[in-house]
Design a protein around this motif. Structure first.
Motif, PDB file in Angstrom:
ATOM      1  N   ARG A 203       0.780  -1.254  -0.006  1.00  0.00           N
ATOM      2  CA  ARG A 203      -0.027  -0.074  -0.122  1.00  0.00           C
ATOM      3  C   ARG A 203       0.865   1.095  -0.066  1.00  0.00           C
ATOM      4  O   ARG A 203       1.931   1.084   0.078  1.00  0.00           O
ATOM      5  N   VAL A 204       0.431   2.176  -0.155  1.00  0.00           N
ATOM      6  CA  VAL A 204       1.281   3.559  -0.156  1.00  0.00           C
ATOM      7  C   VAL A 204       1.329   3.988   1.219  1.00  0.00           C
ATOM      8  O   VAL A 204       0.468   3.391   2.100  1.00  0.00           O
ATOM      9  N   CYS A 205       2.364   4.890   1.732  1.00  0.00           N
ATOM     10  CA  CYS A 205       2.378   5.105   3.059  1.00  0.00           C
ATOM     11  C   CYS A 205       1.708   6.452   3.265  1.00  0.00           C
ATOM     12  O   CYS A 205       1.530   7.193   2.358  1.00  0.00           O
ATOM     13  N   SER A 206       1.256   6.738   4.428  1.00  0.00           N
ATOM     14  CA  SER A 206       0.594   8.111   4.727  1.00  0.00           C
ATOM     15  C   SER A 206       1.556   9.238   4.951  1.00  0.00           C
ATOM     16  O   SER A 206       2.696   8.711   4.993  1.00  0.00           O
ATOM     17  N   ALA A 207       1.001  10.282   4.892  1.00  0.00           N
ATOM     18  CA  ALA A 207       2.167  11.415   4.923  1.00  0.00           C
ATOM     19  C   ALA A 207       2.571  11.437   6.308  1.00  0.00           C
ATOM     20  O   ALA A 207       3.768  11.718   6.373  1.00  0.00           O
ATOM     21  N   GLN A 208       2.066  11.009   7.286  1.00  0.00           N
ATOM     22  CA  GLN A 208       2.649  10.946   8.562  1.00  0.00           C
ATOM     23  C   GLN A 208       3.869   9.943   8.619  1.00  0.00           C
ATOM     24  O   GLN A 208       4.795  10.341   9.161  1.00  0.00           O
ATOM     25  N   GLU A 209       3.351   8.670   8.104  1.00  0.00           N
ATOM     26  CA  GLU A 209       4.591   7.811   7.892  1.00  0.00           C
ATOM     27  C   GLU A 209       5.777   8.389   7.189  1.00  0.00           C
ATOM     28  O   GLU A 209       7.086   7.954   7.723  1.00  0.00           O
ATOM     29  N   LYS A 210       5.604   8.956   6.114  1.00  0.00           N
ATOM     30  CA  LYS A 210       6.832   9.352   5.116  1.00  0.00           C
ATOM     31  C   LYS A 210       7.732  10.432   5.944  1.00  0.00           C
ATOM     32  O   LYS A 210       8.830  10.385   6.056  1.00  0.00           O
ATOM     33  N   GLY A 211       6.882  11.292   6.690  1.00  0.00           N
ATOM     34  CA  GLY A 211       7.642  12.414   7.406  1.00  0.00           C
ATOM     35  C   GLY A 211       8.235  11.710   8.758  1.00  0.00           C
ATOM     36  O   GLY A 211       9.258  12.247   8.786  1.00  0.00           O
ATOM     37  N   ASP A 212       7.855  10.691   9.164  1.00  0.00           N
ATOM     38  CA  ASP A 212       8.466  10.076  10.410  1.00  0.00           C
ATOM     39  C   ASP A 212       9.696   9.188   9.862  1.00  0.00           C
ATOM     40  O   ASP A 212      10.759   9.370  10.290  1.00  0.00           O
ATOM     41  N   ILE A 213       9.723   8.696   8.692  1.00  0.00           N
ATOM     42  CA  ILE A 213      10.705   8.116   8.144  1.00  0.00           C
ATOM     43  C   ILE A 213      11.972   8.983   8.139  1.00  0.00           C
ATOM     44  O   ILE A 213      12.924   8.854   8.135  1.00  0.00           O
ATOM     45  N   LEU A 214      11.614  10.171   7.301  1.00  0.00           N
ATOM     46  CA  LEU A 214      12.555  11.098   6.742  1.00  0.00           C
ATOM     47  C   LEU A 214      13.124  11.687   8.099  1.00  0.00           C
ATOM     48  O   LEU A 214      14.284  12.076   8.196  1.00  0.00           O
ATOM     49  N   GLN A 215      12.426  11.958   9.198  1.00  0.00           N
ATOM     50  CA  GLN A 215      12.745  12.471  10.702  1.00  0.00           C
ATOM     51  C   GLN A 215      13.939  11.473  11.022  1.00  0.00           C
ATOM     52  O   GLN A 215      14.770  12.048  11.509  1.00  0.00           O
ATOM     53  N   TRP A 216      13.806  10.441  10.775  1.00  0.00           N
ATOM     54  CA  TRP A 216      14.595   9.278  11.473  1.00  0.00           C
ATOM     55  C   TRP A 216      15.809   9.352  10.473  1.00  0.00           C
ATOM     56  O   TRP A 216      17.060   9.539  10.918  1.00  0.00           O
TER      57      TRP A 216
END
Lengths: 194, 132
Positions: free
Chosen positions: B115-128
């Motif tokens: 599935r696609v990732c949500s905006a929250q998930e993508k932002g969290d991954i980038l944060q890490w």
């Protein structure tokens, strides 16, 4: 008075530096777009004195992300067209491109793919191809004939190779379009002699 | 007007401060995170990003191709091609092009989680990732 001058001077100097740097950053962010124009002139790959094919930065970047960027002169134009027609299910992967990139790469493959009547170093790959050209190099009759003596233990069961699609594991010059039989070296087995 | 050593140091320091300020502000990651926030994401958590990166789904995870350490080289699961490290501290070219990041989030979330990732998930991954 002097103090005010210094503050003003510092402020101006910093702003100039900051803006200058901002320019560099934004410019480099768009470098892949810029290089699209440059590609036309990026020249031919030469092996000895033989012209093989033209390199294209955008193609190398997009189609070289998951595997070797296959030299365009390994498939007939029609095979490339079949392949480009199904990028959303590209051998089980999603390799979709935006419209602009798609058009650029399709054009590149059509210009540099194999065609009957158009001389190319790799014209032999056109031998005996069926009416509907396969979208895999490894399914071309010439490819199959040249590789059918190589046993599975050197390919599929060889952890350093795994599949015939990984041309570059045995042909070190693959990215440059060089597949000379004398230069083949199979990982863990070495040079091939038949 | 005297050009004292102190003044020169002082102005250079301020200039450098501005300089680094713009590197950060023009970061592709910051811009993407802004976009994700406009799409409804709240503040980003590096911890959640890390968990998602390592999360297994049907025996697949981001580490399947990017290896268990983002500071090491990975290998494409199907083609065997080497993938350079994901951590910006090791590979400075990483996460510098918004278009590239967006494209691979789309492809790789679908490949890994189906599935696609949500905006929250993508932002969290980038944060890490940006701290790696």
């Amino acid at each position: 008075m002097n103090k005010a001058r210094w503050i003003l001077g510092t402020f101006l100097l910093s702003s100039v530096m900051a803006f200058g740097f901002f320019g560099i950053v934004t410019a480099s962010g768009f470098s892949s777009e810029d290089s699209r124009e440059g590609n036309e002139y990026s020249g031919y790959q030469k092996i000895g004195s033989q012209i093989t094919f033209k390199q294209d930065n955008l193609y190398n970047e997009e189609c070289g992300a998951c595997h070797l960027a296959y030299p365009p002169n390994l498939l007939p134009v029609q095979g490339w067209q079949n392949l480009m027609g199904g990028l959303e299910d590209h051998f089980g992967e999603n390799a979709e491109l935006d419209k602009e990139t798609f058009a650029h790469i399709s054009n590149y493959l059509e210009q540099n793919g194999l065609q009957r009547g158009k001389p190319s170093k790799m014209s032999k790959m056109l031998r005996n191809i069926p009416d509907v050209a396969p979208a895999r190099i490894t399914e071309l009759p010439y490819f199959i004939r040249k590789h059918d003596e190589i046993p599975n233990r050197m390919v599929i069961r060889n952890p350093k190779v795994g599949s015939f699609s990984r041309c570059d594991s045995c042909h070190k010059g693959a990215a440059k379009g060089s597949f000379n039989e004398d230069m083949v070296s199979i990982p863990s087995f070495g040079r091939w002699s038949d | 007007m005297k050009l004292t050593f102190k003044k020169v140091i002082w102005s250079t320091a301020i200039a450098l401060l501005f300089f680094f300020q713009t590197i950060r502000a023009s970061d592709a990651i910051d811009k993407l995170q802004e976009v994700y926030q406009k799409q409804g994401a709240t503040s980003f958590s590096a911890k959640s990003g890390e968990l998602l990166w390592h999360k297994k789904f049907n025996n697949r995870s981001c580490t399947t191709c990017h290896s268990s350490s983002v500071r090491s080289e990975g290998q494409h699961k199907r083609t065997g091609k080497v993938i350079l490290p994901m951590a910006p501290s090791v590979n400075s070219k990483r996460l510098t092009n918004q278009k590239k990041v967006k494209k691979w989030f789309l492809r790789n979330c679908k490949w890994t989680f189906g599935r696609v990732c949500s905006a929250q998930e993508k932002g969290d991954i980038l944060q890490w990732l940006k701290e790696q």
